[in-house]
Design a protein around this motif. Structure first.
Motif, mmCIF file in Angstrom:
data_model
loop_
_atom_site.group_PDB
_atom_site.id
_atom_site.type_symbol
_atom_site.label_atom_id
_atom_site.label_comp_id
_atom_site.label_asym_id
_atom_site.label_seq_id
_atom_site.Cartn_x
_atom_site.Cartn_y
_atom_site.Cartn_z
ATOM 1 N N LEU A 136 -9.771 11.384 89.338
ATOM 2 C CA LEU A 136 -10.850 11.613 90.159
ATOM 3 C C LEU A 136 -10.448 12.697 91.243
ATOM 4 N N ILE A 137 -9.456 12.527 91.984
ATOM 5 C CA ILE A 137 -8.885 13.493 93.045
ATOM 6 C C ILE A 137 -8.827 15.065 92.137
ATOM 7 N N MET A 138 -8.361 15.110 91.150
ATOM 8 C CA MET A 138 -8.203 16.404 90.472
ATOM 9 C C MET A 138 -9.741 16.860 89.953
ATOM 10 N N GLY A 139 -10.524 15.703 89.472
ATOM 11 C CA GLY A 139 -11.798 16.073 89.365
ATOM 12 C C GLY A 139 -12.600 16.821 90.341
ATOM 13 N N VAL A 140 -12.352 16.173 91.650
ATOM 14 C CA VAL A 140 -13.123 16.626 93.031
ATOM 15 C C VAL A 140 -12.687 18.149 93.058
#
Length: 444
Positions: free
Chosen positions: A249-253
């Motif tokens: 998720l964080i890297m997707g942000v």
């Protein structure tokens, strides 16, 4: 309630999907008109390239500032009322263009754009999770592609409609007079005041439409997709202590941040780039629509191919690699082509073709980034919406480079964007625990 049960309720999903399509059309209408607002304000408010791209900064910085408050607001008042509030805020923002035009105050225009962005951040926080959850996760990119069609059709129409309403056939001479400083003093102020006040009528009409549409939402029955339903869909979040425990998720942000940055640069800067090749504003207005038409091709490919012929992961990989190749071509490809009596660099066509790749990148990242978040789905979606602030920062960085090194050199900012997107498409989305990332670094 299982995902199969959610999928099986086709009749109840029809109205939300139609409503979402209308919302995404509105997103495109008010967002992509910035591509012509930027050069228009540049002339009428006498701005540098960097100052003109504050339009994008003011508009999209709201996503960074307001997305978390938007999620809390929606959690308190529900999806339907959240949509109403978002539309009414957008109505207030467009109405601010009236006093801004009468005073030719760029700061008031920027305040109005920030208010519109605030309303959009609320709507995006509702809309994107809705599209992802209304059906199986494997076909989420296909549903997002359908919404993307609504968005990009509006984006194609927005600059053309704005130009048809605002610009006149005699404006070419006017713009030349203003750019060359052939008039000064009171005479110049009169010309600039008349030019900027043309936005009053269309933005007043748009404000009324947004307000009435917000009122109409009150009478539409919409299912609430709250945290309880999301917890039923997946229980994978029980072993996670915080939202930071989801590296994909964080890297997707960050992936969304770099994606929207690359997309807005390819659209919002292309008119100025065309003008540098001899096009006037009336002629250059077509280029954002060409780029968004290329995006339509990408969305149609997503609808046709995902998931029957190709997975959303595969299409994401193809699109990110294609985007990097086109970015390099924008910077270095030689050659020219004739269009409307002008000699255009092939690089501007590579910039337009980037629309095909960008269409499927957004659709690919969202479902990969917010799957299996369980009780963190609302907050995770807010983080993803916050990442849309990439639209705010990168155009200003582009403008700074363009002012000092030339418009074409400014497109170097596209390279790091697509390099990160390639990393996420091939590796980042598969990392479920941070220890896997450290292991990946160690192996390298």
């Amino acid at each position: 309630m299982s995902m199969d049960n959610v999928q099986s309720r086709q009749p109840s999903n029809l109205i939300p999907m139609i409503m979402l399509g209308m919302l995404f059309f509105i997103f495109g209408l008010v967002s992509w008109v910035n591509s012509i607002l930027i050069p228009y304000f540049k002339v009428s408010c006498e701005l540098t390239h960097t100052q003109s791209y504050l339009v994008a900064l003011a508009f999209y910085i709201a996503y960074l500032v307001m997305s978390i408050p938007a999620a809390r607001l929606i959690g308190r008042v529900g999806s339907r009322r959240g949509i109403m509030i978002g539309l009414w805020l957008m109505s207030a923002g467009t109405l601010m263009f009236v006093p801004a035009a009468y005073t030719r105050a760029y700061s008031i225009f920027l305040t109005g754009l920030f208010t519109i962005g605030t309303g959009l951040s609320i709507l995006q926080t509702v809309a994107n999770p809705y599209v992802t959850i209304l059906g199986p996760i494997e076909s989420a990119a296909r549903r997002i592609s359908i919404m993307g069609l609504c968005n990009k059709i509006a984006g194609i129409l927005a600059p053309l409609l704005f130009a048809a309403v605002i610009l006149k056939s005699t404006d070419n001479e006017l713009f030349e007079v203003l750019k060359n400083n052939s008039v000064t003093g009171v005479e110049k102020d009169i010309l600039l005041d008349g030019l900027i006040r043309r936005v009053i009528v269309p933005y007043s009409v748009l404000s009324l439409f947004l307000f009435l549409f917000g009122c109409a939402i009150y009478f539409i029955r919409l299912p609430e997709l709250g945290n309880n339903q999301q917890e039923d869909i997946t229980h994978a979040s029980k072993d996670r202590q915080s939202i930071g425990s989801y590296p994909y998720l964080i890297m997707g942000v960050f992936a969304i941040f770099f994606h929207v940055a690359a997309q807005v640069i390819s659209i919002d800067t292309i008119i100025s780039y065309a003008e540098s090749m001899g096009f006037n504003l009336q002629e250059a207005k077509i280029f954002p629509s060409i780029t968004l038409s290329c995006a339509l091709v990408g969305y149609f490919l997503g609808i046709l191919l995902i998931p029957r012929f190709a997975s959303q992961q595969l299409m994401l990989r193809i699109s990110t690699v294609g985007g990097l190749i086109l970015s390099v071509c924008v910077l270095f490809i030689p050659g020219t082509i004739q269009m409307s009596g002008h000699t255009t660099s092939l690089s501007i066509w590579c910039l337009s073709l980037m629309g095909v790749c960008n269409a499927l990148i957004y659709a690919g990242i969202w479902p990969l980034a917010i799957h299996d978040l369980g009780r963190w789905t609302n907050l995770g979606s807010s983080f993803m919406v916050m990442a849309l602030c990439g639209n705010a920062f990168m155009p200003v960085i582009y403008g700074l480079i363009a002012d000092h090194h030339g418009l074409r050199s400014g497109y170097i900012v596209l390279i790091p964007c697509f390099l990160y997107l390639i990393f996420y498409a091939f590796y980042g989305y598969k990392i479920n625990h941070w220890s896997e990332l450290w292991k990946l670094k160690k192996d390298k």
